[in-house]
Design a protein around this motif. Structure first.
Motif, PDB file in Angstrom:
ATOM      1  N   ALA B 256      -7.805   7.274  -5.634  1.00  0.00           N
ATOM      2  CA  ALA B 256      -6.423   7.179  -5.356  1.00  0.00           C
ATOM      3  C   ALA B 256      -5.993   5.660  -5.193  1.00  0.00           C
ATOM      4  O   ALA B 256      -6.854   5.015  -4.584  1.00  0.00           O
ATOM      5  CB  ALA B 256      -6.029   8.135  -4.430  1.00  0.00           C
ATOM      6  N   THR B 257      -4.926   5.330  -5.509  1.00  0.00           N
ATOM      7  CA  THR B 257      -4.251   4.214  -5.238  1.00  0.00           C
ATOM      8  C   THR B 257      -3.246   4.196  -4.179  1.00  0.00           C
ATOM      9  O   THR B 257      -2.522   5.191  -3.951  1.00  0.00           O
ATOM     10  CB  THR B 257      -3.506   3.566  -6.600  1.00  0.00           C
ATOM     11  N   VAL B 258      -3.248   3.035  -3.369  1.00  0.00           N
ATOM     12  CA  VAL B 258      -2.367   3.029  -2.179  1.00  0.00           C
ATOM     13  C   VAL B 258      -1.051   2.692  -3.010  1.00  0.00           C
ATOM     14  O   VAL B 258      -1.084   1.556  -3.425  1.00  0.00           O
ATOM     15  CB  VAL B 258      -2.782   1.913  -1.080  1.00  0.00           C
ATOM     16  N   VAL B 259       0.126   3.160  -2.891  1.00  0.00           N
ATOM     17  CA  VAL B 259       1.390   2.903  -3.517  1.00  0.00           C
ATOM     18  C   VAL B 259       2.525   2.461  -2.472  1.00  0.00           C
ATOM     19  O   VAL B 259       3.487   1.778  -2.648  1.00  0.00           O
ATOM     20  CB  VAL B 259       1.874   3.912  -4.478  1.00  0.00           C
ATOM     21  N   ARG B 260       2.077   2.500  -1.199  1.00  0.00           N
ATOM     22  CA  ARG B 260       2.904   2.008  -0.139  1.00  0.00           C
ATOM     23  C   ARG B 260       2.295   1.993   1.071  1.00  0.00           C
ATOM     24  O   ARG B 260       1.416   2.610   1.492  1.00  0.00           O
ATOM     25  CB  ARG B 260       4.174   3.034  -0.013  1.00  0.00           C
ATOM     26  N   ARG B 261       2.548   0.996   1.921  1.00  0.00           N
ATOM     27  CA  ARG B 261       2.057   0.879   3.368  1.00  0.00           C
ATOM     28  C   ARG B 261       3.127   0.366   4.287  1.00  0.00           C
ATOM     29  O   ARG B 261       3.907  -0.398   4.024  1.00  0.00           O
ATOM     30  CB  ARG B 261       0.761  -0.229   3.341  1.00  0.00           C
ATOM     31  N   ASP B 262       3.175   1.054   5.342  1.00  0.00           N
ATOM     32  CA  ASP B 262       3.990   0.621   6.619  1.00  0.00           C
ATOM     33  C   ASP B 262       3.008   0.750   7.819  1.00  0.00           C
ATOM     34  O   ASP B 262       2.830   1.793   8.389  1.00  0.00           O
ATOM     35  CB  ASP B 262       5.052   1.696   6.956  1.00  0.00           C
ATOM     36  N   ASN B 263       2.832  -0.652   8.389  1.00  0.00           N
ATOM     37  CA  ASN B 263       1.896  -0.505   9.458  1.00  0.00           C
ATOM     38  C   ASN B 263       0.507   0.333   9.303  1.00  0.00           C
ATOM     39  O   ASN B 263      -0.062   0.060   8.400  1.00  0.00           O
ATOM     40  CB  ASN B 263       2.640  -0.004  10.427  1.00  0.00           C
ATOM     41  N   HIS B 264       0.560   1.528  10.089  1.00  0.00           N
ATOM     42  CA  HIS B 264      -1.013   1.941   9.980  1.00  0.00           C
ATOM     43  C   HIS B 264      -0.703   3.417   9.217  1.00  0.00           C
ATOM     44  O   HIS B 264      -1.514   4.404   9.608  1.00  0.00           O
ATOM     45  CB  HIS B 264      -1.093   2.404  11.676  1.00  0.00           C
ATOM     46  N   ARG B 265       0.197   3.568   8.463  1.00  0.00           N
ATOM     47  CA  ARG B 265       0.479   4.481   7.563  1.00  0.00           C
ATOM     48  C   ARG B 265       0.696   4.274   5.990  1.00  0.00           C
ATOM     49  O   ARG B 265       1.174   3.083   6.036  1.00  0.00           O
ATOM     50  CB  ARG B 265       2.129   5.091   8.034  1.00  0.00           C
ATOM     51  N   VAL B 266      -0.184   4.544   5.354  1.00  0.00           N
ATOM     52  CA  VAL B 266      -0.129   4.604   3.841  1.00  0.00           C
ATOM     53  C   VAL B 266       0.057   5.834   3.051  1.00  0.00           C
ATOM     54  O   VAL B 266      -0.157   6.841   3.442  1.00  0.00           O
ATOM     55  CB  VAL B 266      -1.440   4.061   3.490  1.00  0.00           C
ATOM     56  N   VAL B 267       0.543   5.642   1.826  1.00  0.00           N
ATOM     57  CA  VAL B 267       0.916   6.571   0.981  1.00  0.00           C
ATOM     58  C   VAL B 267      -0.070   6.358  -0.286  1.00  0.00           C
ATOM     59  O   VAL B 267      -0.087   5.379  -1.188  1.00  0.00           O
ATOM     60  CB  VAL B 267       2.437   6.626   0.521  1.00  0.00           C
ATOM     61  N   LEU B 268      -0.799   7.575  -0.770  1.00  0.00           N
ATOM     62  CA  LEU B 268      -1.563   7.515  -1.816  1.00  0.00           C
ATOM     63  C   LEU B 268      -1.047   8.332  -2.958  1.00  0.00           C
ATOM     64  O   LEU B 268      -0.185   9.038  -2.993  1.00  0.00           O
ATOM     65  CB  LEU B 268      -2.929   8.081  -1.535  1.00  0.00           C
ATOM     66  N   ASP B 269      -1.550   7.835  -4.239  1.00  0.00           N
ATOM     67  CA  ASP B 269      -0.942   8.767  -5.583  1.00  0.00           C
ATOM     68  C   ASP B 269      -1.574  10.121  -5.703  1.00  0.00           C
ATOM     69  O   ASP B 269      -1.578  10.578  -6.720  1.00  0.00           O
ATOM     70  CB  ASP B 269      -0.852   7.715  -6.809  1.00  0.00           C
ATOM     71  N   ALA B 270      -2.637  10.374  -4.809  1.00  0.00           N
ATOM     72  CA  ALA B 270      -3.149  11.698  -5.130  1.00  0.00           C
ATOM     73  C   ALA B 270      -2.284  12.819  -4.131  1.00  0.00           C
ATOM     74  O   ALA B 270      -2.261  12.437  -2.912  1.00  0.00           O
ATOM     75  CB  ALA B 270      -4.499  11.531  -4.463  1.00  0.00           C
ATOM     76  N   GLY B 271      -1.821  13.927  -4.828  1.00  0.00           N
ATOM     77  CA  GLY B 271      -1.394  14.808  -3.903  1.00  0.00           C
ATOM     78  C   GLY B 271      -2.086  16.267  -4.451  1.00  0.00           C
ATOM     79  O   GLY B 271      -2.984  16.272  -4.709  1.00  0.00           O
ATOM     80  N   SER B 272      -1.146  17.397  -4.019  1.00  0.00           N
ATOM     81  CA  SER B 272      -1.700  18.639  -4.219  1.00  0.00           C
ATOM     82  C   SER B 272      -1.970  19.121  -5.589  1.00  0.00           C
ATOM     83  O   SER B 272      -2.727  20.056  -6.017  1.00  0.00           O
ATOM     84  CB  SER B 272      -0.757  19.751  -3.563  1.00  0.00           C
ATOM     85  N   LYS B 273      -1.486  18.300  -6.577  1.00  0.00           N
ATOM     86  CA  LYS B 273      -1.837  18.415  -8.212  1.00  0.00           C
ATOM     87  C   LYS B 273      -3.174  18.126  -8.453  1.00  0.00           C
ATOM     88  O   LYS B 273      -3.749  18.283  -9.598  1.00  0.00           O
ATOM     89  CB  LYS B 273      -0.880  18.173  -9.155  1.00  0.00           C
TER      90      LYS B 273
END
Lengths: 361, 361
Positions: B256-273
């Motif tokens: 997966a790719t990190v599409v957002r980061r805020d401090n110690h929190r990141v959002v990846l482009d891999a989800g339930s699908k």
């Protein structure tokens, strides 16, 4: 005849759901740009466009490509990838190719993302919206930062046309939907003001999940120019349980066979590989039975749903072994993504291919 | 280059996992009949057969057809549909056709089911095993009833060759695995005695889930003749969290790719699908990160995973926006069923088609 389990669509109900949402939006003057990740079907996109939708929303480049390929069926060449993409070189090339074929909208939600998008994709006919966090705390900038992210996009040469949000925190019981709708409006209004303060006209202010668009009214329409609901053509057990719809508005079910029965407990041949494994903390089970509202799915495996009826249920109310039942998935988007086609019940044996199934990237 | 998210297999680790299970079974003299629902890939079935597996297990007629079609690749023509089917006329015809092509085993778990199977399928070369409930309380007869169900099958002309169980209640923390393994043995022993008391030799006594086969020993091998683990080639976050394996035994991840980061929190482009939406009550999140054991996936949408690192994590330990991370799905069987191919990392760009994806019926 198809063997169970399979997903079936009641086309009359589907059409009623499409008409109801279209009418509600029209009455307050808000555009509809349905999220096609839910159905992933060209035929349903076509019906949405016929009901007045101004374009489609998707989540991935692959979904956008699938619907661009199906433009001759859908009649739609206006696609919004409502996601803060971080394109690789390969994805940037795909986006450029898409922008040649359709009116393409993308999202940005950070200064870094705006700069990366502009430099990766280069000059292309893109429209860009700033994603705003209205309370779900997933992606999106805080409303107060939307103006500076929009300005960064403009400085990089992007055509910034507005703001969008997904109030995903609208999924819950009690006042959750109404509170989320209020926050959605406030966030979009603040973000739009931020764009204006940076000299950018926020002509698109896009919101709306299925739970919140049911609350659409003139006050919302003062802020929103567009809504992007996904689930509303089908609805699902989550929408029923949070009060967005009734069972009589559910148009998609998994048809399953009873393979075992013990008193008030039956086992179905539909499991997480056709229903999806979604179960929110507030859900009453792993889906519902369309024709047995008092039953609960208490256990779900890949190919088994264990269903309990209330103790003392009369024998003839409990489906016997070998009989068929209709299961309402908890989260219809994940159920549809598990099959290659939907069986459309419209008086003839029609199959709708799920053209964007598995298009995750 | 493939764009994220996609599923990748570390072929060296996969092979080590296959060899370890095969060796453990061989050392106590128990056959291995892996459950192919996990990987749905002809190439992995072939490796399992090369490691000594005696046949394959599947859950549906469609999976059995897919693996029968791939027999030239897998080298396997012995398939067990470990499910108490209630065949329609169409399914019965499919079973008859399968029985002409492979050695076909089926399950029964009720008197009605035994009679229906015999009458629907008619004379065909089938082997039948009685399914026993060893404590999961999903399908299967109580161990004490196995003999009478087996006798009903024989009376209908079925070739009843043994008993099987799936100890699915082995998924849990603490002593859960060990307790389930104990119950599995007791249930199979009682059921086998029941068959003998009805004049049927239970020459196959089949059990084994990935959590319980890790406890395989000589005492288990006194009862079991065969095990049917599914997950062990890949492992997953559930197996790590219940103690069946370590992170260094996980061979499949979603890149997966990190599409957002805020401090110690990141959002990846891999989800339930691509990961599936499974989350057991005891799980610590919606999957794990292979290279960041202290991170947790606290929220999962269809195309987003929100990951939190411990507060105070040093900046360089948190993946930056645009970087790639490897996500371990909670339940690998549902993840694999979401993609058309696995990317096999074996020194060349190999793709393994998921030949039985979506074969639910």
């Amino acid at each position: 005849m198809i063997d169970t389990p399979y997903l079936e669509v009641d086309v009359d109900r589907l059409d009623r759901n499409l008409a109801a949402l279209a009418g509600a939006a029209r009455s307050v003057g808000v555009d509809v740009r349905p999220h096609a990740k839910t159905h992933k079907c060209a035929e349903i996109a076509r019906l949405q466009i016929e009901h007045g939708a101004v374009g489609l929303t998707v989540a991935t480049i692959g979904e956008a490509e699938a619907f661009a390929d199906a433009a001759d069926v859908t009649g739609c060449t206006d696609i919004f990838i409502a996601y803060p993409l971080w394109p690789t070189a390969g994805q940037a090339a795909r986006l450029r190719a898409l922008a040649e074929r359709v009116t393409l909208r993308l999202g940005i939600d950070s200064l870094a993302g705006a700069r990366h998008l502009a430099s990766a994709v280069g000059p292309a006919r893109l429209q860009v919206l700033v994603e705003v966090d209205s309370g779900q705390h997933r992606t999106g900038v805080t409303p107060e930062l939307a103006g500076s992210v929009g300005a960064a996009g403009v400085a990089e040469g992007l055509d910034v046309i507005g703001v969008f949000t997904f109030p995903g925190h609208s999924y819950g019981l009690g006042d959750t939907r109404r509170d989320a709708a209020t926050q959605e409006l406030a966030a979009l209004a603040t973000a739009a003001d931020g764009l204006r303060a940076n000299g950018i006209e926020p002509r698109v202010r896009s919101g709306g999940s299925t739970p919140t668009v049911g609350l659409l009214d003139a006050e919302q329409a003062n802020v929103l120019t567009e809504i992007r609901p996904g689930v509303y053509p089908f609805n699902d057990a989550q929408q029923v349980e949070i009060g967005s719809c009734g069972f009589d508005e559910v148009s998609l079910t998994a048809v399953a066979t009873v393979v075992r029965r013990d008193n008030h407990r039956v086992v179905l041949d539909a499991g997480s590989k056709i229903l999806g494994a979604d179960r929110a903390a507030w859900a009453t089970g792993y889906g519902r039975l369309l024709d047995h509202h008092d039953a609960r799915i208490v256990m779900l495996s890949e190919h088994h749903a264990v269903v309990e009826f209330p103790a003392g249920s009369s024998d003839e109310r409990i489906p016997g072994i070998g009989s068929f039942v209709r299961v309402v998935p908890n989260h219809v988007c994940n159920a549809v993504n598990l099959v290659d086609e939907l069986v459309a019940i419209d008086g003839s044996d029609t199959r709708w291919p799920v053209i964007a199934r598995g298009r995750n990237n």
